[in-house]
Scaffold this motif. Structure first.
Motif, short mmCIF file in Angstrom:
data_model
loop_
_atom_site.label_atom_id
_atom_site.label_comp_id
_atom_site.label_asym_id
_atom_site.label_seq_id
_atom_site.Cartn_x
_atom_site.Cartn_y
_atom_site.Cartn_z
N GLN A 52 149.75 50.48 -7.27
CA GLN A 52 148.30 50.29 -7.21
C GLN A 52 147.88 50.02 -5.75
OE1 GLN A 52 146.34 50.56 -9.92
NE2 GLN A 52 148.11 50.92 -11.22
N PRO A 53 147.73 51.06 -4.95
CA PRO A 53 147.39 50.82 -3.53
C PRO A 53 146.08 50.07 -3.33
CG PRO A 53 147.40 53.18 -4.06
CD PRO A 53 147.86 52.46 -5.27
N GLU A 54 145.16 50.20 -4.28
CA GLU A 54 143.88 49.47 -4.20
C GLU A 54 144.00 48.06 -4.75
OE1 GLU A 54 141.13 50.74 -2.66
OE2 GLU A 54 142.54 52.34 -2.13
N GLY A 55 145.16 47.74 -5.31
CA GLY A 55 145.37 46.43 -5.89
C GLY A 55 144.74 46.29 -7.26
N CYS A 56 144.76 45.09 -7.78
CA CYS A 56 144.21 44.77 -9.10
C CYS A 56 143.48 43.44 -9.02
CB CYS A 56 145.33 44.61 -10.14
SG CYS A 56 146.27 46.09 -10.46
N ARG A 87 145.08 38.44 -1.20
CA ARG A 87 143.80 38.59 -1.91
C ARG A 87 142.81 39.23 -0.94
NH1 ARG A 87 145.43 33.28 -3.89
NH2 ARG A 87 145.36 33.22 -6.16
N ARG A 88 142.12 40.24 -1.43
CA ARG A 88 141.08 40.89 -0.63
C ARG A 88 139.79 40.90 -1.42
NH1 ARG A 88 144.39 46.13 1.52
NH2 ARG A 88 145.74 45.00 2.95
N ASP A 89 138.69 40.81 -0.73
CA ASP A 89 137.39 40.90 -1.39
C ASP A 89 137.27 42.24 -2.10
OD1 ASP A 89 136.58 38.40 -0.48
OD2 ASP A 89 135.69 39.22 1.36
N SER A 90 136.67 42.22 -3.26
CA SER A 90 136.44 43.44 -4.02
C SER A 90 135.15 44.09 -3.55
CB SER A 90 136.34 43.11 -5.52
OG SER A 90 135.96 44.26 -6.24
N ALA A 91 135.20 45.39 -3.28
CA ALA A 91 134.01 46.13 -2.86
C ALA A 91 133.01 46.24 -4.01
CB ALA A 91 134.40 47.51 -2.36
N ARG A 92 133.51 46.24 -5.25
CA ARG A 92 132.65 46.42 -6.43
C ARG A 92 132.05 45.13 -6.95
NH1 ARG A 92 137.36 48.85 -8.56
NH2 ARG A 92 137.68 50.78 -7.44
N THR A 102 151.46 43.30 0.22
CA THR A 102 151.54 43.40 1.68
C THR A 102 152.69 44.35 2.01
OG1 THR A 102 153.09 41.57 1.84
CG2 THR A 102 150.72 41.02 1.95
N SER A 103 152.84 44.67 3.27
CA SER A 103 153.97 45.53 3.67
C SER A 103 155.29 44.82 3.38
CB SER A 103 153.86 45.91 5.14
OG SER A 103 153.84 44.77 5.96
N VAL A 104 155.32 43.50 3.52
CA VAL A 104 156.54 42.73 3.20
C VAL A 104 156.81 42.81 1.70
CG1 VAL A 104 157.56 40.41 3.21
CG2 VAL A 104 156.19 41.17 5.15
N GLY A 105 155.77 42.72 0.87
CA GLY A 105 155.92 42.84 -0.57
C GLY A 105 156.42 44.20 -0.98
N LYS A 106 155.87 45.26 -0.38
CA LYS A 106 156.32 46.63 -0.68
C LYS A 106 157.78 46.81 -0.32
CE LYS A 106 151.81 48.67 0.00
NZ LYS A 106 150.93 49.37 0.94
N LYS A 107 158.16 46.28 0.84
CA LYS A 107 159.55 46.39 1.28
C LYS A 107 160.48 45.69 0.29
CE LYS A 107 162.56 45.32 5.18
NZ LYS A 107 162.66 44.67 6.50
N LEU A 108 160.08 44.51 -0.17
CA LEU A 108 160.90 43.77 -1.13
C LEU A 108 161.04 44.52 -2.45
CD1 LEU A 108 162.53 41.22 -1.80
CD2 LEU A 108 160.37 40.18 -2.58
#
Length: 157
Positions: A52-56, A87-92, A102-108
């Motif tokens: 989920q590149p846009e996250g959830c 956590r990122r602000d939701s555009a919607r 994060t990139s660290v999370g993806k690597k793990l």
């Protein structure tokens, strides 16, 4: 309406075995993820976000993980402290956050998945692929039926 059953039958035994199996798999997975200092729930959350590149939102995570939102908040807090998610602000919806890897999370996750897939294949190795597919279908039917029974209030004593 189903008749009242007064003694356990093979379906009851199947239920007990399924619950024992689920408990065993959960306990084994706790040991499996120790080497990465993760709980099974933390890994499940990371794995969900991996595709989920846009996250959830935390509500979406709660539904997917079948756990209460407050538990998801704790998981996200711990993973965020390790810089595995953010956590990122939701555009919607300005009231909501989107949780992203994060990139660290993806690597793990990329590090863990081959080991996880290998362990899953080893655990299920005696079950032919066609039978595994049949089992997936049968368990999905049991799950849907359980939800319908619960929705009808028949699980209450």
């Amino acid at each position: 309406m189903s008749a009242i059953v007064s003694s356990p039958g093979p379906r009851y035994q199947a239920l007990l075995q399924l619950l024992r199996t689920a408990e065993t798999l959960w306990n084994v997975s706790r040991l499996f993820f120790v080497r990465w200092d993760l709980s099974p729930s933390q890994f499940n959350l990371l794995n969900l976000l991996y595709d989920q590149p846009e996250g959830c939102t935390q509500i979406e995570l709660s539904r997917s993980l079948i756990m209460h939102r407050s538990n998801v908040t704790g998981l996200v807090d711990r993973l965020e402290a390790r810089r595995l998610v953010q956590r990122r602000d939701s555009a919607r919806d300005r009231r909501a956050y989107r949780v992203v890897l994060t990139s660290v999370g993806k690597k793990l996750v990329r590090q863990i998945l081959p080991h996880y897939y290998t362990a899953a294949e080893e655990v299920w190795s005696e079950l032919p692929a066609a039978r595994a597919n049949q089992l997936i279908h049968e368990l999905a039917r049991v799950c849907a039926k359980a939800e319908r029974v619960a929705g009808n209030g028949r699980l209450d004593p």
